[in-house]
Design an enzyme around this catalytic site. Structure first.
Site, short mmCIF file in Angstrom:
data_model
loop_
_atom_site.label_atom_id
_atom_site.label_comp_id
_atom_site.label_asym_id
_atom_site.label_seq_id
_atom_site.Cartn_x
_atom_site.Cartn_y
_atom_site.Cartn_z
N HIS A 1 0.82 -1.21 0.00
CA HIS A 1 0.00 0.00 0.00
C HIS A 1 0.86 1.26 0.00
O HIS A 1 0.61 2.18 -0.76
CB HIS A 1 -0.93 0.00 1.22
CG HIS A 1 -1.88 1.16 1.23
ND1 HIS A 1 -1.50 2.43 1.62
CD2 HIS A 1 -3.17 1.25 0.87
CE1 HIS A 1 -2.54 3.23 1.50
NE2 HIS A 1 -3.56 2.54 1.05
N HIS B 1 -8.36 -1.57 -3.40
CA HIS B 1 -6.98 -1.51 -3.90
C HIS B 1 -6.64 -2.78 -4.68
O HIS B 1 -6.02 -2.72 -5.75
CB HIS B 1 -5.98 -1.38 -2.75
CG HIS B 1 -6.08 -0.07 -2.03
ND1 HIS B 1 -6.28 1.13 -2.68
CD2 HIS B 1 -6.00 0.25 -0.71
CE1 HIS B 1 -6.32 2.12 -1.80
NE2 HIS B 1 -6.16 1.61 -0.60
N GLY C 1 -9.98 -5.57 -0.85
CA GLY C 1 -10.63 -4.27 -0.91
C GLY C 1 -10.43 -3.66 -2.29
O GLY C 1 -9.92 -4.31 -3.20
#
Lengths: 118, 118
Positions: free
Chosen positions: B9, B77, B75
């Site tokens: 991330h 992402h 999710g």
């Protein structure tokens, strides 16, 4: 009675949050624990919150909860947000034990897990 | 020549991003690969971007990159952002292979890893 609480980030995608709930069930199965001994909570975007999950545990008679930050790296969620929420609950339940485990990304076995995935 | 690209991330905390870089080094060591065969990229908040990392690989003569989304749950992402960035790079390098692996949270071994941490 001990309890494991897996704290995940939380997502707007309900399928993503369900993935964590399913995982909790599998962990309880693997550890041969009743399903309710492994719970999940979310830092944001999904429920229950960390506060609600811990309150529920303590109100149901649990004395000790191990909190596992289900995060891969020690970003601000791990370093600041999760500990802050836990400290707030601990102050309300001074006789209960909340043990904060290292975030999952710090596990030694992660290297092997990734290498196997590759 | 094959390459593993770990896509994390990214964090405002440089220590968090460094944690991913250290992990990449350990994975290369575990797989007995030269360090440069395991690279990292970040979706946001840190560099290199996915685009830059993939461009660098292909410009250096790598033909195939396995991209591992280093995320715990699917999710947005994982479902949207990473695939979109990869598709954009793939369109610029039609002769190169970009293989998108499942996100790390989907690994079967995750249950045991967590159970052991607990």
């Amino acid at each position: 009675m001990k309890q494991l609480l897996i704290v995940a980030h939380g997502s707007r995608r309900s399928a993503s949050n369900d993935e964590i709930r399913v995982l909790a069930g599998k962990i309880a199965e693997y550890l041969e624990l009743p399903a309710q001994r492994v719970q999940v909570a979310f830092l944001e975007l999904a429920l229950p919150s960390i506060e609600t999950a811990l309150n529920d545990c303590f109100e149901s008679g649990i004395d000790e909860v191990c909190v596992l930050p289900y995060f891969l790296a020690s970003g601000s969620h791990v370093v600041t947000d999760v500990p802050r929420e836990i400290a707030a609950v601990q102050s309300k339940w001074p006789d209960k034990v909340i043990k904060l485990l290292p975030h999952i990304g710090a596990a030694d076995a992660m290297v092997k897990l990734i290498a196997t995935a590759y």
